[in-house]
Design a protein around this motif. Structure first.
Motif, PDB file in Angstrom:
ATOM      1  N   PRO A 179       0.704  -1.340  -0.043  1.00  0.00           N
ATOM      2  CA  PRO A 179       0.070   0.112   0.122  1.00  0.00           C
ATOM      3  C   PRO A 179       0.813   1.280   0.079  1.00  0.00           C
ATOM      4  CG  PRO A 179      -0.107  -1.131   2.126  1.00  0.00           C
ATOM      5  CD  PRO A 179       0.555  -1.982   1.402  1.00  0.00           C
ATOM      6  N   SER A 180       2.069   1.205   0.548  1.00  0.00           N
ATOM      7  CA  SER A 180       2.857   2.510   0.618  1.00  0.00           C
ATOM      8  C   SER A 180       3.730   2.451  -0.647  1.00  0.00           C
ATOM      9  CB  SER A 180       3.835   2.459   1.672  1.00  0.00           C
ATOM     10  OG  SER A 180       4.445   1.324   2.027  1.00  0.00           O
ATOM     11  N   GLY A 181       3.967   1.369  -1.348  1.00  0.00           N
ATOM     12  CA  GLY A 181       4.744   1.436  -2.635  1.00  0.00           C
ATOM     13  C   GLY A 181       4.321   2.464  -3.853  1.00  0.00           C
ATOM     14  N   PRO A 182       5.121   2.676  -4.781  1.00  0.00           N
ATOM     15  CA  PRO A 182       5.044   3.274  -5.955  1.00  0.00           C
ATOM     16  C   PRO A 182       4.001   2.887  -6.783  1.00  0.00           C
ATOM     17  CG  PRO A 182       6.846   2.309  -6.119  1.00  0.00           C
ATOM     18  CD  PRO A 182       6.378   1.675  -4.968  1.00  0.00           C
ATOM     19  N   ILE A 183       3.351   3.537  -7.672  1.00  0.00           N
ATOM     20  CA  ILE A 183       2.886   3.047  -9.059  1.00  0.00           C
ATOM     21  C   ILE A 183       3.966   2.820 -10.031  1.00  0.00           C
ATOM     22  CG2 ILE A 183       1.076   3.652 -11.076  1.00  0.00           C
ATOM     23  CD1 ILE A 183      -0.324   5.070  -8.769  1.00  0.00           C
ATOM     24  N   LEU A 184       3.795   1.587 -10.621  1.00  0.00           N
ATOM     25  CA  LEU A 184       4.876   0.997 -11.502  1.00  0.00           C
ATOM     26  C   LEU A 184       4.080   1.290 -12.886  1.00  0.00           C
ATOM     27  CD1 LEU A 184       7.658  -0.186 -12.420  1.00  0.00           C
ATOM     28  CD2 LEU A 184       6.444  -2.495 -12.203  1.00  0.00           C
ATOM     29  N   LEU A 185       4.847   2.008 -13.788  1.00  0.00           N
ATOM     30  CA  LEU A 185       4.167   2.427 -15.097  1.00  0.00           C
ATOM     31  C   LEU A 185       5.513   1.618 -16.165  1.00  0.00           C
ATOM     32  CD1 LEU A 185       2.594   3.773 -17.219  1.00  0.00           C
ATOM     33  CD2 LEU A 185       4.068   5.731 -16.727  1.00  0.00           C
ATOM     34  N   GLY A 186       4.875   0.796 -16.992  1.00  0.00           N
ATOM     35  CA  GLY A 186       5.513   0.222 -18.033  1.00  0.00           C
ATOM     36  C   GLY A 186       5.452   1.239 -19.247  1.00  0.00           C
ATOM     37  N   VAL A 187       6.736   1.500 -19.705  1.00  0.00           N
ATOM     38  CA  VAL A 187       6.742   2.720 -20.800  1.00  0.00           C
ATOM     39  C   VAL A 187       7.434   1.980 -21.865  1.00  0.00           C
ATOM     40  CG1 VAL A 187       7.572   4.892 -21.713  1.00  0.00           C
ATOM     41  CG2 VAL A 187       6.751   4.579 -19.171  1.00  0.00           C
ATOM     42  N   ALA A 225      -1.751  10.770  -8.778  1.00  0.00           N
ATOM     43  CA  ALA A 225      -2.345  12.175  -8.436  1.00  0.00           C
ATOM     44  C   ALA A 225      -3.370  11.954  -7.304  1.00  0.00           C
ATOM     45  CB  ALA A 225      -2.867  13.219  -9.367  1.00  0.00           C
ATOM     46  N   ALA A 226      -4.341  11.000  -7.688  1.00  0.00           N
ATOM     47  CA  ALA A 226      -5.565  10.739  -6.894  1.00  0.00           C
ATOM     48  C   ALA A 226      -4.949   9.964  -5.448  1.00  0.00           C
ATOM     49  CB  ALA A 226      -6.402  10.041  -7.583  1.00  0.00           C
ATOM     50  N   GLN A 227      -4.068   9.180  -5.552  1.00  0.00           N
ATOM     51  CA  GLN A 227      -3.617   8.274  -4.398  1.00  0.00           C
ATOM     52  C   GLN A 227      -2.301   8.850  -3.657  1.00  0.00           C
ATOM     53  OE1 GLN A 227      -3.130   4.110  -5.098  1.00  0.00           O
ATOM     54  NE2 GLN A 227      -4.384   4.031  -6.603  1.00  0.00           N
ATOM     55  N   ARG A 254       1.434  19.070 -15.979  1.00  0.00           N
ATOM     56  CA  ARG A 254      -0.208  18.611 -15.742  1.00  0.00           C
ATOM     57  C   ARG A 254      -0.172  18.026 -14.223  1.00  0.00           C
ATOM     58  NH1 ARG A 254       0.639  16.901 -21.423  1.00  0.00           N
ATOM     59  NH2 ARG A 254       1.039  14.830 -20.626  1.00  0.00           N
ATOM     60  N   TYR A 255       0.762  17.365 -13.742  1.00  0.00           N
ATOM     61  CA  TYR A 255       0.709  16.820 -12.459  1.00  0.00           C
ATOM     62  C   TYR A 255       1.872  17.035 -11.660  1.00  0.00           C
ATOM     63  CZ  TYR A 255      -2.338  13.673 -15.448  1.00  0.00           C
ATOM     64  OH  TYR A 255      -3.268  13.273 -16.313  1.00  0.00           O
ATOM     65  N   PRO A 256       2.039  18.426 -11.229  1.00  0.00           N
ATOM     66  CA  PRO A 256       3.017  18.969 -10.635  1.00  0.00           C
ATOM     67  C   PRO A 256       3.377  18.235  -9.141  1.00  0.00           C
ATOM     68  CG  PRO A 256       1.394  20.287 -10.517  1.00  0.00           C
ATOM     69  CD  PRO A 256       0.919  19.434 -11.380  1.00  0.00           C
ATOM     70  N   ASP A 257       2.408  17.852  -8.783  1.00  0.00           N
ATOM     71  CA  ASP A 257       2.568  17.223  -7.400  1.00  0.00           C
ATOM     72  C   ASP A 257       2.977  15.677  -7.331  1.00  0.00           C
ATOM     73  OD1 ASP A 257       1.784  19.670  -6.062  1.00  0.00           O
ATOM     74  OD2 ASP A 257      -0.326  19.171  -6.249  1.00  0.00           O
ATOM     75  N   VAL A 258       2.824  15.258  -8.491  1.00  0.00           N
ATOM     76  CA  VAL A 258       3.457  13.547  -8.664  1.00  0.00           C
ATOM     77  C   VAL A 258       5.028  13.497  -8.773  1.00  0.00           C
ATOM     78  CG1 VAL A 258       3.153  11.561  -9.711  1.00  0.00           C
ATOM     79  CG2 VAL A 258       1.223  12.889  -9.452  1.00  0.00           C
ATOM     80  N   GLU A 259       5.574  12.898  -7.872  1.00  0.00           N
ATOM     81  CA  GLU A 259       7.082  12.706  -8.365  1.00  0.00           C
ATOM     82  C   GLU A 259       7.188  11.384  -9.004  1.00  0.00           C
ATOM     83  OE1 GLU A 259      10.783  10.708  -5.757  1.00  0.00           O
ATOM     84  OE2 GLU A 259       9.046  11.614  -4.673  1.00  0.00           O
ATOM     85  N   VAL A 260       8.158  11.550 -10.240  1.00  0.00           N
ATOM     86  CA  VAL A 260       8.301  10.490 -11.101  1.00  0.00           C
ATOM     87  C   VAL A 260       9.698  10.231 -11.356  1.00  0.00           C
ATOM     88  CG1 VAL A 260       8.042  10.010 -13.663  1.00  0.00           C
ATOM     89  CG2 VAL A 260       6.310  11.303 -12.406  1.00  0.00           C
ATOM     90  N   GLU A 261       9.952   9.070 -11.029  1.00  0.00           N
ATOM     91  CA  GLU A 261      11.425   8.459 -11.169  1.00  0.00           C
ATOM     92  C   GLU A 261      11.446   7.809 -12.500  1.00  0.00           C
ATOM     93  OE1 GLU A 261      14.124   4.383  -9.839  1.00  0.00           O
ATOM     94  OE2 GLU A 261      12.481   5.399  -8.501  1.00  0.00           O
TER      95      GLU A 261
END
Length: 289
Positions: free
Chosen positions: A145-153, A171-173, A225-232
């Motif tokens: 539950p505390s992990g990141p959202i993994l996005l396959g690009v 952004a929602a979570q 568009r999503y300034p509050d989302v940290e992206v690695e």
């Protein structure tokens, strides 16, 4: 946001996990939650002389209790959402695919009551991921539950929809995103030659640099568009499937497109999406372009 989040329920533990996830999704999206149970017609209808009702009547009463219990579970998690509960006749895949036409998201458990215990994923989940007309989220009981959202690009047009979905979820979570792009010399497109006299040569490291640019370009504009989302940004040299499956161990959700840039155009679901659906440790969202 507004709209409908649909969740398929059958009384299994997996479908109850799906209800909990779907309730939170409806809350994030300010959407109505639609709880659906598909009632298969029995092969034979037996008459019960004591209770004076058909087997179909009994099944429908049980189905009504099932969706009411699911709705109560959803309401305990997200008390302010609107919930509708439906019992619909037919086959689960056909009915849920039809429901996906009017849904923002369809959520199902990884396996239902009818599945063999040895199967990693039920046929309804696989079929819906391939045929659903909106994003499909398959929920497993294991999650971080505390992990990141993994996005396959992968840089494909279908993958752009997956990027948007993952960023909106983050952004929602209030979650961060790990955007992972895996490549090998076999699946990376060949760059134009840097030396006209050597048409098959490129400088050392040029392929890796090109793949890093692909990841950066696929995520272009998301920080605005999503300034509050940290992206690695994570670029991995190696096969895509094991890289995503391994990274899913620490993820709360894994998001992939339905088909990548290397897939055949006639395929509804690519090999990477199928592998992640079957083997990821986290819930998986498959997003169509």
């Amino acid at each position: 946001m507004s709209g409908v989040v649909t969740v398929g329920v059958d009384g299994s533990v997996h479908s109850l996990d799906a209800v909990a996830w779907a309730a939170r999704e409806a809350e994030y999206r300010d959407a109505t939650l639609r709880v659906v149970h598909v009632l298969r017609q029995p092969a034979t209808v037996a008459f019960d002389p004591v209770l004076a009702r058909t087997a179909t009547d009994r099944l429908r009463e049980e189905a009504t209790r099932l969706v009411d219990d699911a709705a109560a579970r959803a309401r305990s998690i997200a008390p302010d959402i609107d919930i509708s509960a439906l019992v619909l006749p037919g086959e689960p895949l056909t009915v849920l695919e039809a429901q996906s036409l009017s849904s923002q998201l369809v959520v199902v458990g990884s396996r239902g009551l009818g599945g063999f215990r040895s199967l990693l994923l039920g046929s309804t989940a696989v079929g819906l991921a391939a045929h659903g007309r909106c994003p499909v989220l398959v929920v497993r009981e294991q999650t971080e539950p505390s992990g990141p959202i993994l996005l396959g690009v992968d840089g494909s047009p279908a993958g752009a929809a997956a990027v948007r979905f993952a960023m909106e979820e983050a952004a929602a979570q209030g979650a961060r995103v790990v955007a992972l792009h895996a490549w090998t010399s076999w699946n990376a497109p060949m760059s134009p030659p840097q030396d006209p006299d050597e048409p098959y040569s490129n400088r050392p490291g040029s392929l890796a640099a090109a793949e890093e640019r692909l990841l950066t370009e696929a995520l272009a504009g998301t920080s605005d568009r999503y300034p509050d989302v940290e992206v690695e940004h994570r670029t991995v040299r190696g096969p895509t499937r094991p890289a995503l499956i391994e990274a899913s161990r620490s993820a709360r959700l894994t998001v992939v497109g339905s088909r990548g840039r290397g897939g055949f155009s006639g395929l509804l679901l690519g090999s990477v999406s199928q592998a992640v659906l079957h083997h990821a440790s986290s819930p998986v969202a498959v997003v169509r372009g």
